[in-house]
Design an enzyme around this catalytic site. Structure first.
Site, PDB file in Angstrom:
ATOM      1  CD  GLU A 168     -23.249   2.663  53.608  1.00 55.21           C
ATOM      2  OE1 GLU A 168     -22.123   2.761  54.122  1.00 55.21           O
ATOM      3  OE2 GLU A 168     -23.708   1.599  53.145  1.00 55.21           O
TER       4      GLU A 168
ATOM      5  NE  ARG B 125     -20.962  -5.656  42.463  1.00 59.11           N
ATOM      6  CZ  ARG B 125     -22.101  -6.162  41.983  1.00 59.11           C
ATOM      7  NH1 ARG B 125     -22.101  -7.298  41.332  1.00 59.11           N
ATOM      8  NH2 ARG B 125     -23.257  -5.539  42.176  1.00 59.11           N
TER       9      ARG B 125
ATOM     10  CB  CYS C 295     -25.148   3.584  46.399  1.00 58.79           C
ATOM     11  SG  CYS C 295     -26.707   2.852  45.884  1.00 58.79           S
TER      12      CYS C 295
ATOM     13  CG  HIS D  40     -26.295   0.747  50.700  1.00 60.85           C
ATOM     14  ND1 HIS D  40     -24.998   1.213  50.734  1.00 60.85           N
ATOM     15  CD2 HIS D  40     -26.640   0.680  49.382  1.00 60.85           C
ATOM     16  CE1 HIS D  40     -24.596   1.422  49.480  1.00 60.85           C
ATOM     17  NE2 HIS D  40     -25.561   1.103  48.647  1.00 60.85           N
TER      18      HIS D  40
HETATM   19  N1  PCA Z   1     -27.528   0.239  44.689  1.00 59.11           N
HETATM   20  C1  PCA Z   1     -26.296   0.433  43.946  1.00 59.11           C
HETATM   21  C2  PCA Z   1     -26.602   1.508  42.946  1.00 59.11           C
HETATM   22  C3  PCA Z   1     -28.077   1.662  42.930  1.00 59.11           C
HETATM   23  C4  PCA Z   1     -28.552   0.908  44.098  1.00 59.11           C
HETATM   24  O1  PCA Z   1     -29.717   0.862  44.499  1.00 59.11           O
HETATM   25  C5  PCA Z   1     -25.109   0.713  44.841  1.00 59.11           C
HETATM   26  O2  PCA Z   1     -25.087   0.283  45.997  1.00 59.11           O
HETATM   27  O3  PCA Z   1     -24.178   1.393  44.400  1.00 59.11           O
END
Ligand code: PCA
Length: 220
Positions: free
Chosen positions: A85, A95, A148, A172
């Protein structure tokens, strides 16, 4: 030098959410805990997927571990690669409700703070390192608007204000294969590949101060 004297890196993951039994980011964190990477000791934490917990927990972790670098990780189901990111937005637009049943809509992560922060990790060097190792990876211009992104923004704010010696970023990760069997047609990645990728990203980041100057933009 004994291990206690080594500088710390902090790696965080999240608890399972959204009806999943596992969260790959938590499994990665468990795999890396206590390792020594490029002369740095890996401290870890697994955060609840709860908006109210994020900032206080990250503040406490930075105070406790005083890391030179933080890499936060989270699951992004449906993505096919490790997603490095670039941008943390000062925006929450949930969401689905979080673990406390809270679902904020169009709220800032931190009031009266900048609209966005950039990762302070060398994202292009990390991407290049992962690709050389044969680990599918990409840069991402948006960490979403859920917990996140909130964690990434909170971290970026802390390292821009009270913890200026620390660098911070977010990756991610895709679903694990055992999750993807219940999301037919969706991509997944083996835990070993993801853990190797996160290790390599950290090793690259601690050793790289100046990012590569190569094109990395995309249309999305
Ligand atoms: N993914 C979510 C929140 C926790 C996670 O592992 C996100 O992308 O916001």
């Amino acid at each position: 030098m004994n291990d206690q004297a080594l500088p710390n890196v902090l790696v965080t993951g999240f608890e399972p959410f959204g009806g999943e039994r596992v969260n790959p980011s938590a499994e990665i964190v468990r795999a890396l805990d206590g390792e020594i990477l490029n002369g740095h000791r890996v401290a870890t934490a697994i955060l609840p997927v709860a908006f109210a917990s994020t900032l206080p927990m990250l503040e406490a972790l930075l105070e406790t571990h005083r890391p030179v670098l933080v890499l936060a990780t989270g699951q992004a189901g449906g993505r096919s690669e490790l997603s490095i990111e670039r941008v943390a937005a000062n925006l929450i637009d949930a969401r689905i409700p979080d673990a406390d049943g809270v679902q904020p809509i169009d709220e800032p992560v931190i009031a009266d703070a900048p609209a966005a922060y950039f990762s302070t990790l060398p994202v292009k060097a990390m991407l290049a390192r992962l690709r050389v190792l044969g680990i599918p990876a990409a840069l991402s211009q948006s960490a979403g608007a859920y917990v996140c992104n909130q964690a990434f923004y909170a971290l970026a704010h802390l390292v821009a204000t009270r913890h200026r010696g620390t660098r911070a970023g977010f990756v991610h990760v895709p679903w694990l294969p055992e999750q993807a069997v219940r999301h037919h047609g969706q991509p997944s990645m083996a835990l070993g590949t993801m853990a190797a990728g996160v290790r390599a990203a950290i090793e690259c980041a601690v050793a790289t101060r100046r990012d590569l100057r190569v094109a990395g933009g995309s249309t999305h």
